[in-house]
Design a protein around this motif. Structure first.
Motif, short mmCIF file in Angstrom:
data_model
loop_
_atom_site.label_atom_id
_atom_site.label_comp_id
_atom_site.label_asym_id
_atom_site.label_seq_id
_atom_site.Cartn_x
_atom_site.Cartn_y
_atom_site.Cartn_z
N UNK A 4 44.98 45.26 32.94
CA UNK A 4 43.80 45.85 31.31
C UNK A 4 42.59 45.96 31.68
N UNK A 5 42.35 44.15 32.25
CA UNK A 5 40.86 44.42 31.74
C UNK A 5 39.89 44.64 32.81
N UNK A 6 40.30 44.93 34.53
CA UNK A 6 40.05 45.95 35.52
C UNK A 6 39.94 47.38 34.57
N UNK A 7 40.68 47.60 34.55
CA UNK A 7 41.25 49.41 34.22
C UNK A 7 39.95 49.36 32.81
N UNK A 8 40.08 48.21 31.52
CA UNK A 8 39.07 48.49 30.75
C UNK A 8 37.72 48.41 31.03
N UNK A 9 37.34 47.48 32.01
CA UNK A 9 35.62 47.58 32.32
C UNK A 9 35.31 48.74 32.16
N UNK A 10 35.76 49.51 33.25
CA UNK A 10 35.55 50.95 33.59
C UNK A 10 35.47 51.83 32.92
N UNK A 67 44.30 23.65 34.62
CA UNK A 67 44.46 25.03 35.04
C UNK A 67 44.63 26.32 33.82
N UNK A 68 45.34 26.10 33.20
CA UNK A 68 46.59 26.77 32.36
C UNK A 68 44.99 27.31 31.64
N UNK A 69 45.13 26.74 31.11
CA UNK A 69 43.92 26.22 29.99
C UNK A 69 42.51 26.67 30.10
N UNK A 70 42.22 26.11 31.47
CA UNK A 70 40.83 27.08 32.11
C UNK A 70 40.78 28.37 32.43
N UNK A 71 42.49 28.69 32.93
CA UNK A 71 41.98 30.03 32.97
C UNK A 71 42.69 30.99 31.77
N UNK A 72 43.49 30.18 31.31
CA UNK A 72 43.31 31.03 29.81
C UNK A 72 41.73 31.76 28.60
N UNK A 73 41.29 30.16 28.70
CA UNK A 73 40.12 31.09 28.82
C UNK A 73 38.77 31.46 29.41
N UNK A 74 39.02 31.61 30.29
CA UNK A 74 38.64 32.88 31.14
C UNK A 74 39.13 34.20 31.33
N UNK A 75 39.94 34.00 30.39
CA UNK A 75 40.04 35.03 30.33
C UNK A 75 39.16 35.80 29.25
N UNK A 76 39.70 34.85 28.06
CA UNK A 76 39.12 35.14 26.82
C UNK A 76 37.28 35.57 26.83
N UNK A 87 35.98 38.96 43.14
CA UNK A 87 36.52 40.02 41.99
C UNK A 87 37.38 40.62 41.45
N UNK A 88 37.06 40.17 40.25
CA UNK A 88 37.95 39.96 38.95
C UNK A 88 39.06 38.89 39.12
N UNK A 89 38.31 38.27 39.20
CA UNK A 89 39.35 36.46 39.82
C UNK A 89 40.11 36.33 38.45
N UNK A 90 41.27 35.97 38.23
CA UNK A 90 42.23 35.90 37.18
C UNK A 90 42.53 36.33 36.38
N UNK A 91 41.62 38.48 36.58
CA UNK A 91 41.57 39.42 35.47
C UNK A 91 42.93 40.30 35.14
#
Length: 686
Positions: A22-28, A206-215, A15-19
């Motif tokens: 602010x993203x976790x709060x924002x989704x609610x 991994x850094x690029x993948x994680x950044x892309x994942x958040x976006x 749940x909320x991996x790499x999020x």
């Protein structure tokens, strides 16, 4: 640069991996806002539909709404099965999201342990991946069908509908793939689509993948929540409008019209302005999903007439929506927006209403507009005016002398009903079997059947046309006048039940007379039971009361059965006539469109009395379909169907095909006997 697999011992939903927080709060926050906007939009539409007027209470509405979601009619067509795949797939994705929320908010925060773990989590991931594929496949097939069709709308609106749903699913797959490319768990293959996409991403750092994942996670979340918020404002609204429309369907039997109460005191009649729509009717219009199933089954569409049921509903809905936005014009609803030719092409067969996923009763809207034309404008289709005048003056559409009504029975010594003398069956002959030379054979066959079975029956001497065809043409006043006369005549006799060999008569007596004020005033309810002749004959055969010789007395002919709309579709009676045929002939064949889905013969809605300019009349189309089975005899259970198919035979110069009512077939197979059977005066076994 390759990414090394992370060490994860037990499969568990991340749940909320790499999020970020602010993203976790924002989704609610955004989630609650999206749900609130959706609810507000639905409430606002409800207030517009009802306009302060109360919805008539009906405890069965909830059941009808639930039935609409699970109804079998949706999967009767290829397009319907594709849509069902879309619905099931999206439902599973929604259920997956709800389960994930419970897993984290309840399992993690309340109980300290997630329940989406181990084999449960792996099954969960596999099911959701398959559901997403089903959704994308259904969207692709639906888009291909729409852009291939000559009748379905192809516009930017539907491009947005298909593309937005596909974007939500595809972005979800990519978000999953980015996580799998970083984590590379041993059970990655349980998310087959995500796993496949991840293989092409593993080469990135991994850094690029994680950044892309958040976006992309943020974009996917906003798209999904925007979908929820936009439901009331877009085509997605059919998710709740369709079951709501089905819930608003009238509780009466299909094809049953509500009477105009206190008709002599009314100043306006029917539907001539969109403001006259009841809230239930406005909601029905909103429920149209524009699928075109109604057009596909409409006999008037096949005949090439101006009528298209979907167009009628969409015209009414567009007019209502324009009025809600304060837009007005000088066009009249009946005449300019909906033309006379459209309205008077309908056979009121109910095929459109039966096929509609929202159960919109299109014939009711058409008859309402016909009422305006008939009672306020005095307008009728060519040919119908004479039949209406005849019915008003002499009690039958043929204009024949009412004293000749019993001529069909001159040599049969048919008993007439007498006050104070109770009979088991009051036989309602109907106008067709009384006056039409060909249809008279049905009445004579019924007398032979009654006598062979020892049925205590009589005919009501005051019988006159019940005015059903006039009612469907909009002449409600003539119908109510005729009904009043018939009901007053019925009140003078004592009988167990009425048997009618005409489905239009049967439907009117069974479903529509009981809705009239005169019916309750004359206290008819306690002893009123109308039965169609197919069901009655089937009861006699099942009880062993008919001495049949089976097919030995009949010419051996391949026989196909044609279902009358007012028997099969409006009253659900399909098995009784088939059991009668099989009991006498041993077997019969079926056309492609049969039972409740049978194609109309073209007689209903008063069309039997109207001039037709259709390129290929409905009765000719139906005759061709019946003959395509290879049958040489067409069995019917309606005098109007018999007349229309005989007329089609004349048009086609077909002398080889025979059209016979089931009563004629049964009567021809009866063994003559001098003495009546035992049990005279008793009802056949149920």
């Amino acid at each position: 640069m390759s990414v090394s697999p992370m060490s994860i011992d037990t499969p568990v939903r991340p749940a909320f991996w790499n999020v970020p927080i602010w993203g976790e709060i924002g989704v609610y926050v955004l989630g609650l806002l999206a749900v609130a906007l959706c609810a507000w939009g639905v409430w606002k539409q409800w207030k517009i539909w009802t306009a302060g007027r109360a919805i008539e209470k009906d405890p069965a509405r909830v059941r009808r709404a639930a039935d609409a979601v699970m109804q079998k009619r949706v999967v009767e067509t290829k397009a319907g099965r594709v849509h069902a795949m879309l619905v099931v797939g999206f439902f599973l994705l929604f259920l997956g999201t709800a389960t994930a929320t419970l897993d984290w908010d309840v399992g993690h925060y309340v109980f300290g342990q997630q329940f989406l773990r181990g084999s449960v989590y792996l099954a969960y991931k596999l099911i959701l991946d398959i559901a997403g594929v089903a959704v994308l496949l259904a969207l692709g097939l639906g888009a291909w069908r729409r852009w291939k069709s000559d009748t379905l709308e192809r516009s930017t609106r539907f491009v947005c509908v298909y593309a937005s749903l596909a974007l939500i699913v595809i972005s979800g797959y990519v978000v999953e793939a980015l996580r799998l490319a970083v984590q590379q768990p041993a059970w990655s293959s349980f998310s087959p689509v995500g796993h496949l996409l991840a293989q092409g991403l593993i080469g990135f750092g991994p850094a690029a993948l994680e950044a892309a994942h958040v976006v992309l996670w943020v974009a996917h979340g906003i798209a999904a929540l925007a979908f929820i918020a936009a439901i009331p404002l877009t085509f997605y609204g059919h998710l709740y409008r369709q079951p709501l429309a089905a819930a608003m369907r009238k509780a009466d039997a299909p094809g049953t019209l509500a009477p105009i109460a206190d008709i002599e005191e009314q100043e306006t009649f029917g539907l001539s302005a969109i403001e006259q729509l009841k809230p239930e009717e406005r909601i029905q219009l909103a429920g149209c999903v524009e699928c075109g199933r109604c057009d596909d089954v409409c006999p008037a569409v096949r005949a090439g007439t101006p009528l298209k049921p979907r167009t009628i509903i969409m015209k009414l809905r567009s007019r209502a929506e324009a009025r809600e936005r304060g837009l007005t014009d000088e066009k009249t609803l009946v005449g300019d927006v909906v033309t006379h030719d459209e309205l008077f092409s309908c056979t009121t067969c109910g095929a459109c209403a039966r096929a509609c996923p929202a159960e919109i009763q299109t014939p009711d809207f058409i008859v309402a507009m016909r009422r305006h034309l008939a009672l306020e404008q005095g307008e009728f289709p060519e040919g119908a005016a004479a039949a209406l005048e005849n019915t008003a003056s002499v009690g039958n559409p043929w204009g024949m002398d009412p004293y000749e009504r019993m001529d069909w029975a001159k040599d049969l010594d048919v008993p007439l009903a007498e006050p104070g003398k109770k009979v088991d069956v009051l036989y309602w002959v109907g106008c067709a079997a009384s006056y039409d030379r060909r249809a008279r054979r049905i009445a004579r066959a019924m007398v032979k059947i009654f006598r062979a079975a020892g049925v205590d029956f009589a005919v009501m001497p005051e019988e006159r046309c019940h005015g059903e065809f006039a009612r469907r043409l909009g002449e409600e006043y003539l119908y109510q006048t005729a009904a009043q006369e018939n009901l007053e005549a019925f009140a003078g006799y004592d009988f167990n039940r009425i048997v009618a060999a005409c489905p239009h008569c049967f439907h009117t007596l069974k479903n529509e007379y009981p809705l009239l004020k005169a019916f309750s005033e004359l206290e008819m309810g306690e002893r009123w039971k109308a039965v169609d002749h197919a069901t009655f004959i089937r009861e006699l055969i099942d009880a062993g009361r008919l001495p049949l010789t089976n097919a030995e007395a009949l010419e051996t002919l391949a026989t196909v059965y044609h279902d009358p709309c007012y028997l099969a579709r409006h009253n659900g009676i399909t098995e009784a006539p088939r059991r009668v045929l099989d009991g006498v002939l041993g077997t019969h064949t079926e056309p492609v469109e049969t039972g409740e889905k049978a194609l109309c013969c073209g007689a209903g809605g008063g069309q039997i009395w109207c001039e037709t300019r259709a390129p290929k009349p409905v009765n000719v189309i139906r005759l061709d379909a019946l003959k395509a089975t290879g049958a040489k005899r067409i069995a019917v259970s309606c005098p109007h169907c018999l007349t229309m198919l005989e007329s089609a035979k004349a048009t086609a110069r077909d002398d080889a095909t025979r059209v016979e009512d089931i009563a004629e077939i049964v009567a021809a197979a009866l063994t003559e006997r001098a003495e009546p059977a035992e049990g005279v005066g008793s009802e056949p076994a149920e």
